[in-house]
Design an enzyme around this catalytic site. Structure first.
Site, PDB file in Angstrom:
ATOM      1  N   ALA A 126      10.282  91.853   7.393  1.00  0.00           N
ATOM      2  CA  ALA A 126      10.511  93.378   7.391  1.00  0.00           C
ATOM      3  C   ALA A 126      12.218  93.646   6.657  1.00  0.00           C
ATOM      4  O   ALA A 126      12.880  93.182   7.182  1.00  0.00           O
ATOM      5  CB  ALA A 126      10.227  93.831   8.741  1.00  0.00           C
ATOM      6  N   THR A 127      12.133  94.345   5.511  1.00  0.00           N
ATOM      7  CA  THR A 127      13.189  94.747   5.029  1.00  0.00           C
ATOM      8  C   THR A 127      12.915  96.423   5.017  1.00  0.00           C
ATOM      9  O   THR A 127      12.255  97.101   4.252  1.00  0.00           O
ATOM     10  CB  THR A 127      13.262  94.457   3.471  1.00  0.00           C
ATOM     11  N   GLY A 128      13.975  96.900   5.759  1.00  0.00           N
ATOM     12  CA  GLY A 128      13.826  98.328   5.927  1.00  0.00           C
ATOM     13  C   GLY A 128      14.798  99.067   7.016  1.00  0.00           C
ATOM     14  O   GLY A 128      15.595  98.621   7.518  1.00  0.00           O
ATOM     15  N   GLY A 135      13.702 101.247  12.687  1.00  0.00           N
ATOM     16  CA  GLY A 135      12.363 101.381  13.345  1.00  0.00           C
ATOM     17  C   GLY A 135      11.267 100.383  12.839  1.00  0.00           C
ATOM     18  O   GLY A 135      10.499  99.990  13.604  1.00  0.00           O
ATOM     19  N   CYS A 161      22.969  97.618   1.128  1.00  0.00           N
ATOM     20  CA  CYS A 161      23.416  97.493   2.544  1.00  0.00           C
ATOM     21  C   CYS A 161      24.606  96.820   2.359  1.00  0.00           C
ATOM     22  O   CYS A 161      25.399  96.766   3.227  1.00  0.00           O
ATOM     23  CB  CYS A 161      22.364  96.733   3.428  1.00  0.00           C
TER      24      CYS A 161
END
Length: 455
Positions: free
Chosen positions: A188-190, A193, A242
């Protein structure tokens, strides 16, 4: 995938393809991984422009550059790595290690990196004989769909199952959640949440933490050189990365000089309290979440929303913070080319303020240190709870791997337990393998008398 195909059926197809691919040779796994990277390199201009236009974020030319650089860097970093069969022999321990695939990998794709992140995930997965299913961001559905078509076409050329790469076309929280629960592994890259949802899926998950890269400029470096690198990293892809520099701490007696250097390198310095407050309120309205309208815009566009007349050639908006940590909302991560500055008295004081900002937001991610004093670099590395310390380089363009450093080339950056992640460091193909360890008995015990262990 047509709307009549369920997520369950999609995962079944992915797992069936992976089973066919599970025992291919190293050469075949390499062919598949290389094809993934090469198609992005060859179509960088199309994919980079499409990513910027569909997401309405970032810089087209920077995205093109990112497609070319990341694809070549990632392939170079994995091309000679062994991922099939016996991958390591530990003769002194009479052991050897055998690589095995994980299975079907669900990959949650961010809007900030809708091309290179799926490319990176797919290359790592195929190198290690897994299959991948992409869950695109709502703002990058068409981009992800085209990428999946390209990947599948390349795999077909080598006779590999096309279903090794699949993607959800109907984007919803429900479908993404179901995908994560049915796949074997989740990457999961985001946003926080989505990463939290991945860790709650019931499946092994590799998620990332929030960035808020703090920089410190030591007294012994060339100010112009440091300023140029910081502006370069902060402004790349309109500040979406990021790893982009967020706050820079500068010796108090050199602060004015540093501001001059920043301006020469394209920084638009905002000095009046009224204008600084406009920046603060424009980026974080009512000191709340970041203004979505400003995410991924260039300095001039961001300035227009903020209420400032920023020159067209400005690379970043630069302001002095009124304090550190919770004292100023501008000490948080800003997904647009806005850089915060703050003076420090001595190096230790500057590092302490970096820690305070990281505790406020971004703990576990990265810092950048511009220094020619190894002891200072080491001190910052020890004091800051981060997974990466980028030294004398633009963090935004090198912390994820570069031809000029040893960081693993990747698009996914773990932040360890500090950032509520399962790993600290740069995601690599090694995270996509199960390892079977085979151990033979020693000819004689290395601990004939347990009492000897305490001597």
């Amino acid at each position: 995938m047509s709307e009549s195909i369920t997520v369950k059926e999609l995962v079944e197809r992915s797992k069936a393809a992976q089973e066919q691919f599970a025992f291919v040779t190293q050469e075949q796994a390499d062919q598949a991984a290389r094809a993934i990277c090469k198609v992005v390199y060859d179509n960088a201009e199309t994919l980079g422009v499409m990513a910027a236009e569909e997401t309405r974020m970032g810089n087209k030319q920077d995205k093109i550059t990112k497609c070319r650089m990341k694809s070549s860097l990632i392939w170079q970093s994995i091309k000679n790595e062994k991922t099939v069969g016996v991958i390591n022999r530990l003769e002194d321990r009479k052991m050897f290690e055998v690589a095995k695939p994980l299975g079907a990998v669900a990959c949650i794709i961010p809007s900030t990196n809708p091309v290179v992140t799926p490319m990176c995930n797919a290359a790592f997965a195929l190198k290690t004989r897994n299959s991948v299913i992409f869950a695109p961001h709502p703002r990058a559905v068409e981009c992800t769909k085209l990428l999946v078509e390209m990947f599948r076409a390349e795999l077909a050329k080598f006779g590999f199952p096309e279903d090794l790469v699949l993607g959800l076309e109907k984007v919803s929280i429900e479908d993404s959640s179901e995908l994560m629960s049915l796949a074997d592994v989740v990457v999961a890259t985001g946003g926080p949440g989505m990463v939290k949802a991945a860790y709650s899926s019931g499946k092994p998950s590799l998620g990332v933490g929030q960035g808020n890269v703090q920089c410190i400029v030591d007294r012994d470096v060339d100010l112009s050189e440091a300023a140029g690198k910081i502006i370069s990293g902060r402004s790349f892809d309109n500040g979406l990365i990021c790893l982009g520099e967020q706050t820079a701490f500068v010796p108090e007696e050199k602060f004015a000089n540093f501001v001059e250097k920043i301006q020469k390198h394209g920084g638009y310095y905002v000095e009046s309290p009224e204008q600084v407050e406009k920046v603060r309120a424009g980026v974080f309205p009512n000191a709340g979440p970041m203004n979505r309208e400003i995410v991924g815009l260039d300095a001039k566009q961001a300035g227009k929303i903020i209420g400032l007349e920023v020159p067209a050639d400005a690379k970043a908006i630069v302001v002095k913070a009124k304090g550190t940590g919770s004292e100023d909302v501008l000490c948080r991560e800003k997904l647009c080319p806005v850089l915060t500055l703050y003076p420090y008295k001595d190096f230790e004081d500057g590092v302490a303020m970096m820690v305070e900002n990281l505790d406020y937001e971004g703990k576990g991610h990265s810092i950048a240190v511009h220094s020619n004093t190894p002891e200072h670099v080491e001190y910052a590395a020890i004091q800051c709870a981060v997974s990466r310390v980028i030294v004398n380089q633009p963090s935004g363009t090198t912390g994820g791997g570069s031809p000029t450093n040893g960081f693993v080339a990747t698009t996914t950056l773990g932040c360890g337990s500090w950032g509520n992640n399962s790993f600290s460091g740069n995601l690599s193909h090694k995270h996509f393998m199960n390892i079977t360890r085979v151990g033979y008995p020693y000819e004689e015990s290395y601990l004939p008398d347990p009492e000897m262990a305490w001597e």
